[in-house]
Write a protein that holds these residues in place. Structure first.
Motif, PDB file in Angstrom:
ATOM      1  N   GLN A   1       0.850  -1.194   0.000  1.00  0.00           N
ATOM      2  CA  GLN A   1       0.000   0.000   0.000  1.00  0.00           C
ATOM      3  C   GLN A   1       0.882   1.239   0.000  1.00  0.00           C
ATOM      4  O   GLN A   1       1.820   1.340   0.807  1.00  0.00           O
ATOM      5  CB  GLN A   1      -0.887   0.030   1.245  1.00  0.00           C
ATOM      6  CG  GLN A   1      -1.983  -1.002   1.274  1.00  0.00           C
ATOM      7  CD  GLN A   1      -2.915  -0.752   2.435  1.00  0.00           C
ATOM      8  OE1 GLN A   1      -3.489   0.321   2.584  1.00  0.00           O
ATOM      9  NE2 GLN A   1      -3.059  -1.756   3.285  1.00  0.00           N
TER      10      GLN A   1
ATOM     11  N   LEU B   1      -0.877   4.720  11.666  1.00  0.00           N
ATOM     12  CA  LEU B   1      -1.344   4.500  10.295  1.00  0.00           C
ATOM     13  C   LEU B   1      -0.963   3.100   9.815  1.00  0.00           C
ATOM     14  O   LEU B   1      -1.775   2.399   9.210  1.00  0.00           O
ATOM     15  CB  LEU B   1      -0.750   5.563   9.363  1.00  0.00           C
ATOM     16  CG  LEU B   1      -1.196   5.490   7.894  1.00  0.00           C
ATOM     17  CD1 LEU B   1      -1.329   6.885   7.307  1.00  0.00           C
ATOM     18  CD2 LEU B   1      -0.201   4.693   7.043  1.00  0.00           C
TER      19      LEU B   1
ATOM     20  N   SER C   1      -3.280   0.641  11.492  1.00  0.00           N
ATOM     21  CA  SER C   1      -4.699   0.715  11.144  1.00  0.00           C
ATOM     22  C   SER C   1      -4.973   0.288   9.711  1.00  0.00           C
ATOM     23  O   SER C   1      -6.081  -0.152   9.395  1.00  0.00           O
ATOM     24  CB  SER C   1      -5.228   2.142  11.377  1.00  0.00           C
ATOM     25  OG  SER C   1      -4.597   3.059  10.498  1.00  0.00           O
ATOM     26  N   ARG C   2      -3.988   0.394   8.826  1.00  0.00           N
ATOM     27  CA  ARG C   2      -4.234   0.107   7.407  1.00  0.00           C
ATOM     28  C   ARG C   2      -3.597  -1.194   6.922  1.00  0.00           C
ATOM     29  O   ARG C   2      -3.645  -1.497   5.735  1.00  0.00           O
ATOM     30  CB  ARG C   2      -3.749   1.286   6.553  1.00  0.00           C
ATOM     31  CG  ARG C   2      -4.502   2.569   6.849  1.00  0.00           C
ATOM     32  CD  ARG C   2      -4.374   3.550   5.734  1.00  0.00           C
ATOM     33  NE  ARG C   2      -4.868   4.860   6.135  1.00  0.00           N
ATOM     34  CZ  ARG C   2      -4.743   5.956   5.418  1.00  0.00           C
ATOM     35  NH1 ARG C   2      -4.148   5.885   4.240  1.00  0.00           N
ATOM     36  NH2 ARG C   2      -5.197   7.109   5.843  1.00  0.00           N
ATOM     37  N   THR C   3      -2.974  -1.924   7.823  1.00  0.00           N
ATOM     38  CA  THR C   3      -2.385  -3.211   7.456  1.00  0.00           C
ATOM     39  C   THR C   3      -3.282  -4.327   7.959  1.00  0.00           C
ATOM     40  O   THR C   3      -3.681  -4.317   9.121  1.00  0.00           O
ATOM     41  CB  THR C   3      -0.977  -3.363   8.057  1.00  0.00           C
ATOM     42  OG1 THR C   3      -0.153  -2.283   7.622  1.00  0.00           O
ATOM     43  CG2 THR C   3      -0.340  -4.673   7.632  1.00  0.00           C
TER      44      THR C   3
ATOM     45  N   GLU D   1     -13.015  -0.504   9.197  1.00  0.00           N
ATOM     46  CA  GLU D   1     -11.560  -0.360   9.191  1.00  0.00           C
ATOM     47  C   GLU D   1     -10.984  -0.616   7.804  1.00  0.00           C
ATOM     48  O   GLU D   1      -9.934  -0.080   7.447  1.00  0.00           O
ATOM     49  CB  GLU D   1     -10.926  -1.321  10.200  1.00  0.00           C
ATOM     50  CG  GLU D   1     -11.222  -0.957  11.649  1.00  0.00           C
ATOM     51  CD  GLU D   1     -10.499  -1.882  12.608  1.00  0.00           C
ATOM     52  OE1 GLU D   1      -9.356  -2.299  12.308  1.00  0.00           O
ATOM     53  OE2 GLU D   1     -11.072  -2.201  13.658  1.00  0.00           O
ATOM     54  N   GLU D   2     -11.613  -1.480   7.036  1.00  0.00           N
ATOM     55  CA  GLU D   2     -11.134  -1.768   5.691  1.00  0.00           C
ATOM     56  C   GLU D   2     -12.311  -2.156   4.810  1.00  0.00           C
ATOM     57  O   GLU D   2     -13.411  -2.420   5.288  1.00  0.00           O
ATOM     58  CB  GLU D   2     -10.096  -2.896   5.721  1.00  0.00           C
ATOM     59  CG  GLU D   2     -10.563  -4.150   6.426  1.00  0.00           C
ATOM     60  CD  GLU D   2      -9.430  -5.156   6.590  1.00  0.00           C
ATOM     61  OE1 GLU D   2      -9.661  -6.338   6.271  1.00  0.00           O
ATOM     62  OE2 GLU D   2      -8.343  -4.764   7.024  1.00  0.00           O
TER      63      GLU D   2
ATOM     64  N   ARG E   1     -10.089   7.064   7.905  1.00  0.00           N
ATOM     65  CA  ARG E   1      -9.678   6.568   6.597  1.00  0.00           C
ATOM     66  C   ARG E   1      -9.793   7.665   5.530  1.00  0.00           C
ATOM     67  O   ARG E   1     -10.595   8.581   5.678  1.00  0.00           O
ATOM     68  CB  ARG E   1     -10.552   5.379   6.179  1.00  0.00           C
ATOM     69  CG  ARG E   1     -10.306   4.111   6.952  1.00  0.00           C
ATOM     70  CD  ARG E   1     -11.201   2.991   6.455  1.00  0.00           C
ATOM     71  NE  ARG E   1     -10.946   2.637   5.063  1.00  0.00           N
ATOM     72  CZ  ARG E   1     -11.668   1.760   4.373  1.00  0.00           C
ATOM     73  NH1 ARG E   1     -12.701   1.151   4.951  1.00  0.00           N
ATOM     74  NH2 ARG E   1     -11.369   1.491   3.107  1.00  0.00           N
TER      75      ARG E   1
ATOM     76  N   ASP F   1     -12.364   1.528  -1.646  1.00  0.00           N
ATOM     77  CA  ASP F   1     -12.269   2.858  -1.040  1.00  0.00           C
ATOM     78  C   ASP F   1     -13.553   3.221  -0.307  1.00  0.00           C
ATOM     79  O   ASP F   1     -14.612   2.616  -0.508  1.00  0.00           O
ATOM     80  CB  ASP F   1     -11.992   3.915  -2.112  1.00  0.00           C
ATOM     81  CG  ASP F   1     -10.639   3.732  -2.781  1.00  0.00           C
ATOM     82  OD1 ASP F   1      -9.774   3.063  -2.178  1.00  0.00           O
ATOM     83  OD2 ASP F   1     -10.459   4.247  -3.904  1.00  0.00           O
TER      84      ASP F   1
END
Length: 629
Positions: A228, A360, A363-365, A455-456, A480, A533
């Motif tokens: 990412q 970050l 939270s994004r992995t 979260e995703e 996000r 997204d």
């Protein structure tokens, strides 16, 4: 943002406190041990040449396992239940420190260096657990505060460990070896006992097969960490933090003596100022971010570091006018308080810089990859630390730079690296701009945002439309990145257009105004949702003219028919009485606020199914807004 919350409350909860204590004891023991080795060299009266050899060899031995074994450590941390792994690593620490105790008691440097390598190995195994455990035990809105506490605890533990380890042989005299041996074993035992209080935390990927070949696995983990764009560059930012910190702290002993004119105690004082600043900045992150993962703090941190380092250069560009100063004498000298403020400021802004980056990454992995990604972070950090150490020595030895000149070069390099990172990931700078503007103009309170934004994965956000600032406020509130669909005339507002474009907002027009732009907007919305997204829309289609919510148009249903995704209702409260709304329609201009920083609220509800009608979504938003227009 959320009332009544204090990040220090985490220290009273079992899900966080034992882990926090274990990592503090680990950092404390590592630094007690490393400084005690240096103290032993002086105590034994080893000549300066040999002492220099050992002091340069020790950091290399400690960091070597990060290169060799981080990939394996990341896989193990992914596969094993995390509390069990922490108990294993702290048990290893007891064994390693027992070997170190033998080295102290026999004054055998070879044994001490072998134990130091093993300490680096134990830290390598613990590293991926240290940061991957936090998203499993903390709520999303607690990530920034939890990371801030961890960074604060680590900074202060390192400082206390360096002070205590450095003083052992001075204070204990002939009993120095026994005292050092007892201290490192006792700290390891305490850490192990506390680790057994950590609650069970499930493995991220229990079925993961372990590849014991470190080289190909290291390459695979680095590819995983770069998957990412935002995460990849957050990792780059963390590594740059270690580069800056290594260059700065490596120069402090000589800087304190030559440029500040101090005794050895002044170095510890300078390090204490930097560490206190880092701890303070780390703790302030939650307050400034409003309990979200606010990467808008990263540019603030980066440019703050450069500003204070630049001032540090001008505060003392040459040698000190006096020598042999104790701390009290230094503080009485002209210009000393300016230097103190600069050191605290550098530390504080490094906290602003690194804490949101770690949050970050977490939270994004995906949870099933996080330990391996953290292992990748450790590999890259180690590389940056080595390069920083080599460059720091090279520019002074071969180019003849003074330490203030090294600081000046680091200032310029930090600013250039920050600009480069923010240019390739505009989200960082865009979030900073929105963070500054929203918090300058409003007092923002959030309700349910952290709980209800997925979260995703893809999601569609629907919200009432009150002012020209709505998208900016929501982007500052939602952790996000959100791709907002907005009326093209708002999209094209000067200055704001740069922010909206870099936020990948989607301009739209009415079917009668520009049917082609409308068609392209729907195509782009669908592509964004297909990409996973979050897309934000204002289904009323225009700003409210009377403060009330207008009927939601059917466009939202068309989006969901084409791409069924969860729908999160949100509502803005208090915006009708703030600036940038149409309330003052009599004067045909945007209304100026009655007072500076008007109180506004953002509320989010539970996601609704994709087959919800426009009327059902409108009713949900009305319910969230209530009477607070």
């Amino acid at each position: 943002m959320s009332s009544g919350h204090n990040q220090f409350a985490l220290l009273g909860q079992r899900r966080f406190l034992p882990f926090f204590a274990v990592q503090c004891f680990g950092a404390l023991n590592d630094n007690v041990y490393r400084q005690a080795i240096i103290g032993l060299l002086f105590w034994m009266g080893i000549d300066p040449a040999q002492r220099t050899l050992y002091t340069n060899l020790a950091p290399a031995l400690f960091i070597l396992p990060y290169f060799l074994f981080s990939a394996i450590a990341g896989q193990i941390a992914e596969k094993l239940e995390k509390q069990r792994l922490i108990v294993i690593t702290t048990t290893m620490e007891i064994a390693i420190m027992s070997l170190a105790a033998v080295g102290f008691l026999t004054q055998n440097m070879l044994v001490l260096l072998i134990a130091l390598f093993c300490t680096g190995l134990q830290s390598t195994l613990f590293g991926p657990v240290k940061y991957s455990i936090l998203p499993s035990v903390l709520k999303p809105e607690e990530l920034t505060g939890g990371n801030g506490l961890v960074e604060m605890g680590t900074s202060l533990s390192i400082l206390v460990g360096m002070i205590f380890g450095g003083l052992i042989f001075q204070l204990a005299g002939t009993h120095g070896p026994v005292t050092a041996a007892t201290a490192v074993i006792a700290l390891a035992v305490i850490g192990n006992l506390v680790s057994r209080l950590i609650p069970r935390v499930d493995a991220g990927a229990p079925e993961l097969p372990i590849n014991w070949n470190p080289l190909p696995e290291s390459l695979a983990i680095m590819r995983l960490a770069r998957k990412q764009l935002a995460v990849r560059n957050a990792i780059l930012g963390v590594s740059w933090f270690w580069f800056v910190g290594t260059v700065l702290t490596a120069q402090l002993p000589t800087y304190a003596e030559v440029n500040l004119g101090g005794q050895p105690s002044l170095y510890i004082f300078a390090l204490a100022l930097f560490s206190i600043g880092t701890g303070t900045g780390s703790l302030l992150c939650e307050k400034l971010s409003g309990r979200t993962v606010e990467i808008g703090l990263v540019p603030l941190g980066a440019f703050g570091i450069s500003a204070f380092m630049l001032d540090l250069y001008f505060a003392r560009p040459g040698a000190a006018p006096q020598t042999g100063l104790a701390v009290a004498q230094f503080l009485q000298a002209p210009g000393s308080w300016r230097i103190c403020i600069d050191l605290v400021g550098i530390g504080m802004f490094t906290g602003f810089f690194v804490v949101p980056l770690f949050a970050l990454i977490q939270s994004r992995t995906p949870r099933s990859e996080l330990s391996r990604v953290i292992a990748g972070v450790n590999i890259q950090n180690s590389l940056f630390i080595v390069v920083a150490a080599v460059l720091g020595i090279a520019v002074q030895r071969f180019l003849g730079w003074t330490i203030p000149q090294v600081f000046l070069a680091l200032t310029i390099a930090n600013a250039l690296v920050a600009i480069w990172i923010f240019s390739i990931v505009p989200e960082f700078l865009m979030r900073f701009m929105s963070w500054v503007m929203v918090r300058a103009l409003y007092r923002l309170r959030l309700h349910g945002v952290e709980q209800h934004i997925p979260e995703e994965g893809p999601a569609l956000i629907v919200c009432n439309h009150v002012s020209y600032m709505d998208a900016l406020i929501l982007s500052a509130a939602i952790p996000r990145p959100v791709r907002f669909v907005m009326y093209y005339k708002i999209f094209n507002i000067p200055v704001m257009r740069w922010i909206f474009r870099n936020a990948k907002a989607i301009p739209i027009a009415g079917a009668r105004e520009d049917p082609e732009l409308m068609r392209k907007a729907f195509e782009e919305i669908d592509a964004a949702l297909a990409n996973g997204d979050v897309v934000g829309i204002f289904p009323e289609g225009a700003l409210t003219k009377d403060g009330q919510i207008a009927a939601f148009k059917s466009g939202v249903e068309k989006i969901l028919e084409r791409r069924p995704v969860p729908v999160v209702p949100m509502a803005l409260r208090g915006m009708w009485s703030s600036m940038w709304s149409h309330r003052d329609s009599r004067l045909r201009r945007m209304r100026m606020p009655r007072r500076f920083r008007a109180h506004i609220e953002v509320a989010a509800g539970a996601p609704l199914p994709a087959d919800s009608s426009a009327q059902a979504l409108e009713a949900a938003v009305r319910g969230l807004r209530g009477d607070a227009a």
